[in-house]
Scaffold this motif. Structure first.
Motif, short mmCIF file in Angstrom:
data_model
loop_
_atom_site.label_atom_id
_atom_site.label_comp_id
_atom_site.label_asym_id
_atom_site.label_seq_id
_atom_site.Cartn_x
_atom_site.Cartn_y
_atom_site.Cartn_z
N ARG A 31 -10.94 5.17 12.81
CA ARG A 31 -10.75 6.61 12.62
C ARG A 31 -9.29 6.98 12.36
N HIS A 32 -8.34 6.14 12.76
CA HIS A 32 -6.94 6.44 12.50
C HIS A 32 -6.36 5.58 11.37
N GLU A 33 -7.22 4.85 10.67
CA GLU A 33 -6.74 4.00 9.58
C GLU A 33 -6.37 4.86 8.36
N PRO A 34 -5.25 4.57 7.70
CA PRO A 34 -4.82 5.37 6.55
C PRO A 34 -5.86 5.43 5.43
N THR A 35 -6.54 4.31 5.18
CA THR A 35 -7.54 4.29 4.10
C THR A 35 -8.68 5.25 4.39
N PHE A 36 -9.22 5.20 5.61
CA PHE A 36 -10.31 6.10 5.96
C PHE A 36 -9.83 7.55 5.99
N ALA A 37 -8.58 7.77 6.41
CA ALA A 37 -8.06 9.14 6.45
C ALA A 37 -8.06 9.76 5.07
N TYR A 38 -7.74 8.96 4.04
CA TYR A 38 -7.78 9.49 2.67
C TYR A 38 -9.22 9.61 2.17
N ARG A 167 -15.40 -20.96 -0.37
CA ARG A 167 -13.98 -21.26 -0.58
C ARG A 167 -13.12 -20.67 0.51
N GLY A 168 -13.60 -19.61 1.17
CA GLY A 168 -12.78 -19.00 2.21
C GLY A 168 -13.23 -17.59 2.54
N VAL A 169 -12.31 -16.81 3.11
CA VAL A 169 -12.61 -15.49 3.65
C VAL A 169 -11.71 -14.44 2.99
N VAL A 170 -12.30 -13.28 2.66
CA VAL A 170 -11.56 -12.17 2.06
C VAL A 170 -11.68 -10.94 2.95
N LEU A 171 -10.57 -10.25 3.16
CA LEU A 171 -10.55 -8.98 3.85
C LEU A 171 -9.51 -8.08 3.20
N ASP A 172 -9.51 -6.79 3.57
CA ASP A 172 -8.52 -5.87 3.00
C ASP A 172 -8.04 -4.92 4.07
N ALA A 194 -4.67 0.90 -5.30
CA ALA A 194 -4.24 2.24 -4.93
C ALA A 194 -5.45 3.05 -4.47
N VAL A 195 -5.41 3.49 -3.22
CA VAL A 195 -6.46 4.35 -2.67
C VAL A 195 -5.80 5.68 -2.35
N GLY A 196 -5.73 6.56 -3.34
CA GLY A 196 -4.94 7.77 -3.19
C GLY A 196 -3.49 7.37 -2.93
N PRO A 197 -2.88 7.87 -1.87
CA PRO A 197 -1.49 7.51 -1.55
C PRO A 197 -1.37 6.18 -0.81
N VAL A 198 -2.50 5.57 -0.48
CA VAL A 198 -2.51 4.34 0.32
C VAL A 198 -2.52 3.12 -0.58
N ARG A 199 -1.74 2.11 -0.21
CA ARG A 199 -1.77 0.82 -0.92
C ARG A 199 -2.65 -0.13 -0.12
N GLU A 200 -3.81 -0.44 -0.65
CA GLU A 200 -4.76 -1.32 0.01
C GLU A 200 -4.48 -2.76 -0.42
N HIS A 201 -4.25 -3.63 0.56
CA HIS A 201 -3.91 -5.03 0.28
C HIS A 201 -5.14 -5.89 0.51
N VAL A 202 -5.44 -6.76 -0.45
CA VAL A 202 -6.59 -7.66 -0.36
C VAL A 202 -6.07 -9.06 -0.06
N PHE A 203 -6.63 -9.69 0.98
CA PHE A 203 -6.14 -10.98 1.45
C PHE A 203 -7.23 -12.05 1.37
N PHE A 204 -6.77 -13.30 1.21
CA PHE A 204 -7.68 -14.45 1.14
C PHE A 204 -7.19 -15.54 2.08
N HIS A 205 -8.14 -16.13 2.82
CA HIS A 205 -7.85 -17.27 3.71
C HIS A 205 -8.76 -18.41 3.29
N ALA A 206 -8.18 -19.52 2.82
CA ALA A 206 -8.97 -20.65 2.34
C ALA A 206 -9.64 -21.38 3.49
N ASN A 207 -10.85 -21.85 3.27
CA ASN A 207 -11.53 -22.69 4.25
C ASN A 207 -10.82 -24.04 4.36
N PRO A 208 -10.89 -24.68 5.54
CA PRO A 208 -10.19 -25.97 5.73
C PRO A 208 -10.56 -27.02 4.71
N GLN A 209 -11.85 -27.14 4.34
CA GLN A 209 -12.24 -28.18 3.40
C GLN A 209 -11.67 -27.93 2.01
#
Length: 216
Positions: A31-38, A167-172, A194-209
């Protein structure tokens, strides 16, 4: 999401029996996240109700599709959760017309459109189909700063790594407080939206294999 304690929580795979607790926790986390606020117009009356409705519909759809969710419990209380959309079963919730209708009725047409645009922009950054995606995750605010965020992500990575086709995990995230935390957990930024004034960052974490194959 600074992590300072070494407390240990119990890790559980969750089913729809945890829906009510999951909705309550994720509402507190978002509820206090910038993305949801916009997206849901925090400046306009009814913001908290719109966030509650969105979390309710996302959690409801996730468990209705019997998709996996990992929870952290302390003394039988759910204090952390990650909803997981696996590669083989990653059904796009936004493609459901019933879900869209419920969103319009509970959050309004403009907020629903904003959410759909945000969702599509993030999805465009996802590196192919062979990844796990975390549509929602969070630690209850009362338990943040106590190492639980790190435990939750480690549990997610361990669970997803069993799938040899992933291949791994994605979150933002659009919260600048969390960016360095995700990087410390081994995530690399693969996109920015760009989510309105918010910069949404997309991240990737590779699986060990995947890492092993790349260095073999």
């Amino acid at each position: 999401m600074p992590e300072t304690s070494t407390a240990i929580a119990d890790i559980h795979m969750l089913d729809r029996g945890y829906s009510r607790e999951a909705r309550s926790l994720l509402y507190q986390a978002y509820r206090h996240e910038p993305t949801f606020a916009y997206l849901f117009e925090a400046e306009r009356p009814g913001y908290e109700q719109r966030v509650r409705a969105t979390v309710r519909e996302l959690v409801k759809q996730h468990f209705a599709q019997e998709l996996p969710a990992i929870g952290l419990l302390v003394n039988d209380r759910l204090i952390g959760i990650a909803l997981i959309a696996p590669p083989q079963r990653r059904l796009d919730v936004t493609e459901s017309w019933a879900w869209r209708l419920r969103m319009v009725l509970s959050t309004g047409l403009r907020c629903t459109r904003r959410y759909l645009e945000y969702h599509a922009a993030v999805a465009a950054c996802v590196p192919g189909e062979a990844v796990h995606v975390l549509p929602l995750l969070g630690i209850h605010p009362q338990f943040q700063g106590k190492h639980f965020g790190e435990q939750l992500l480690q549990a997610v990575h361990n669970w997803c790594a069993v799938d040899e086709h992933s291949r791994g995990v994605v979150l933002d995230s659009g919260n600048p407080r969390y960016l360095a935390f995700y990087q410390r957990q081994g995530y690399e930024e693969i996109g920015e939206v760009a989510v309105g004034p918010v910069r949404e960052h997309v991240f990737f974490h590779a699986n060990p294999q995947v890492l092993h194959t790349a260095t073999a």
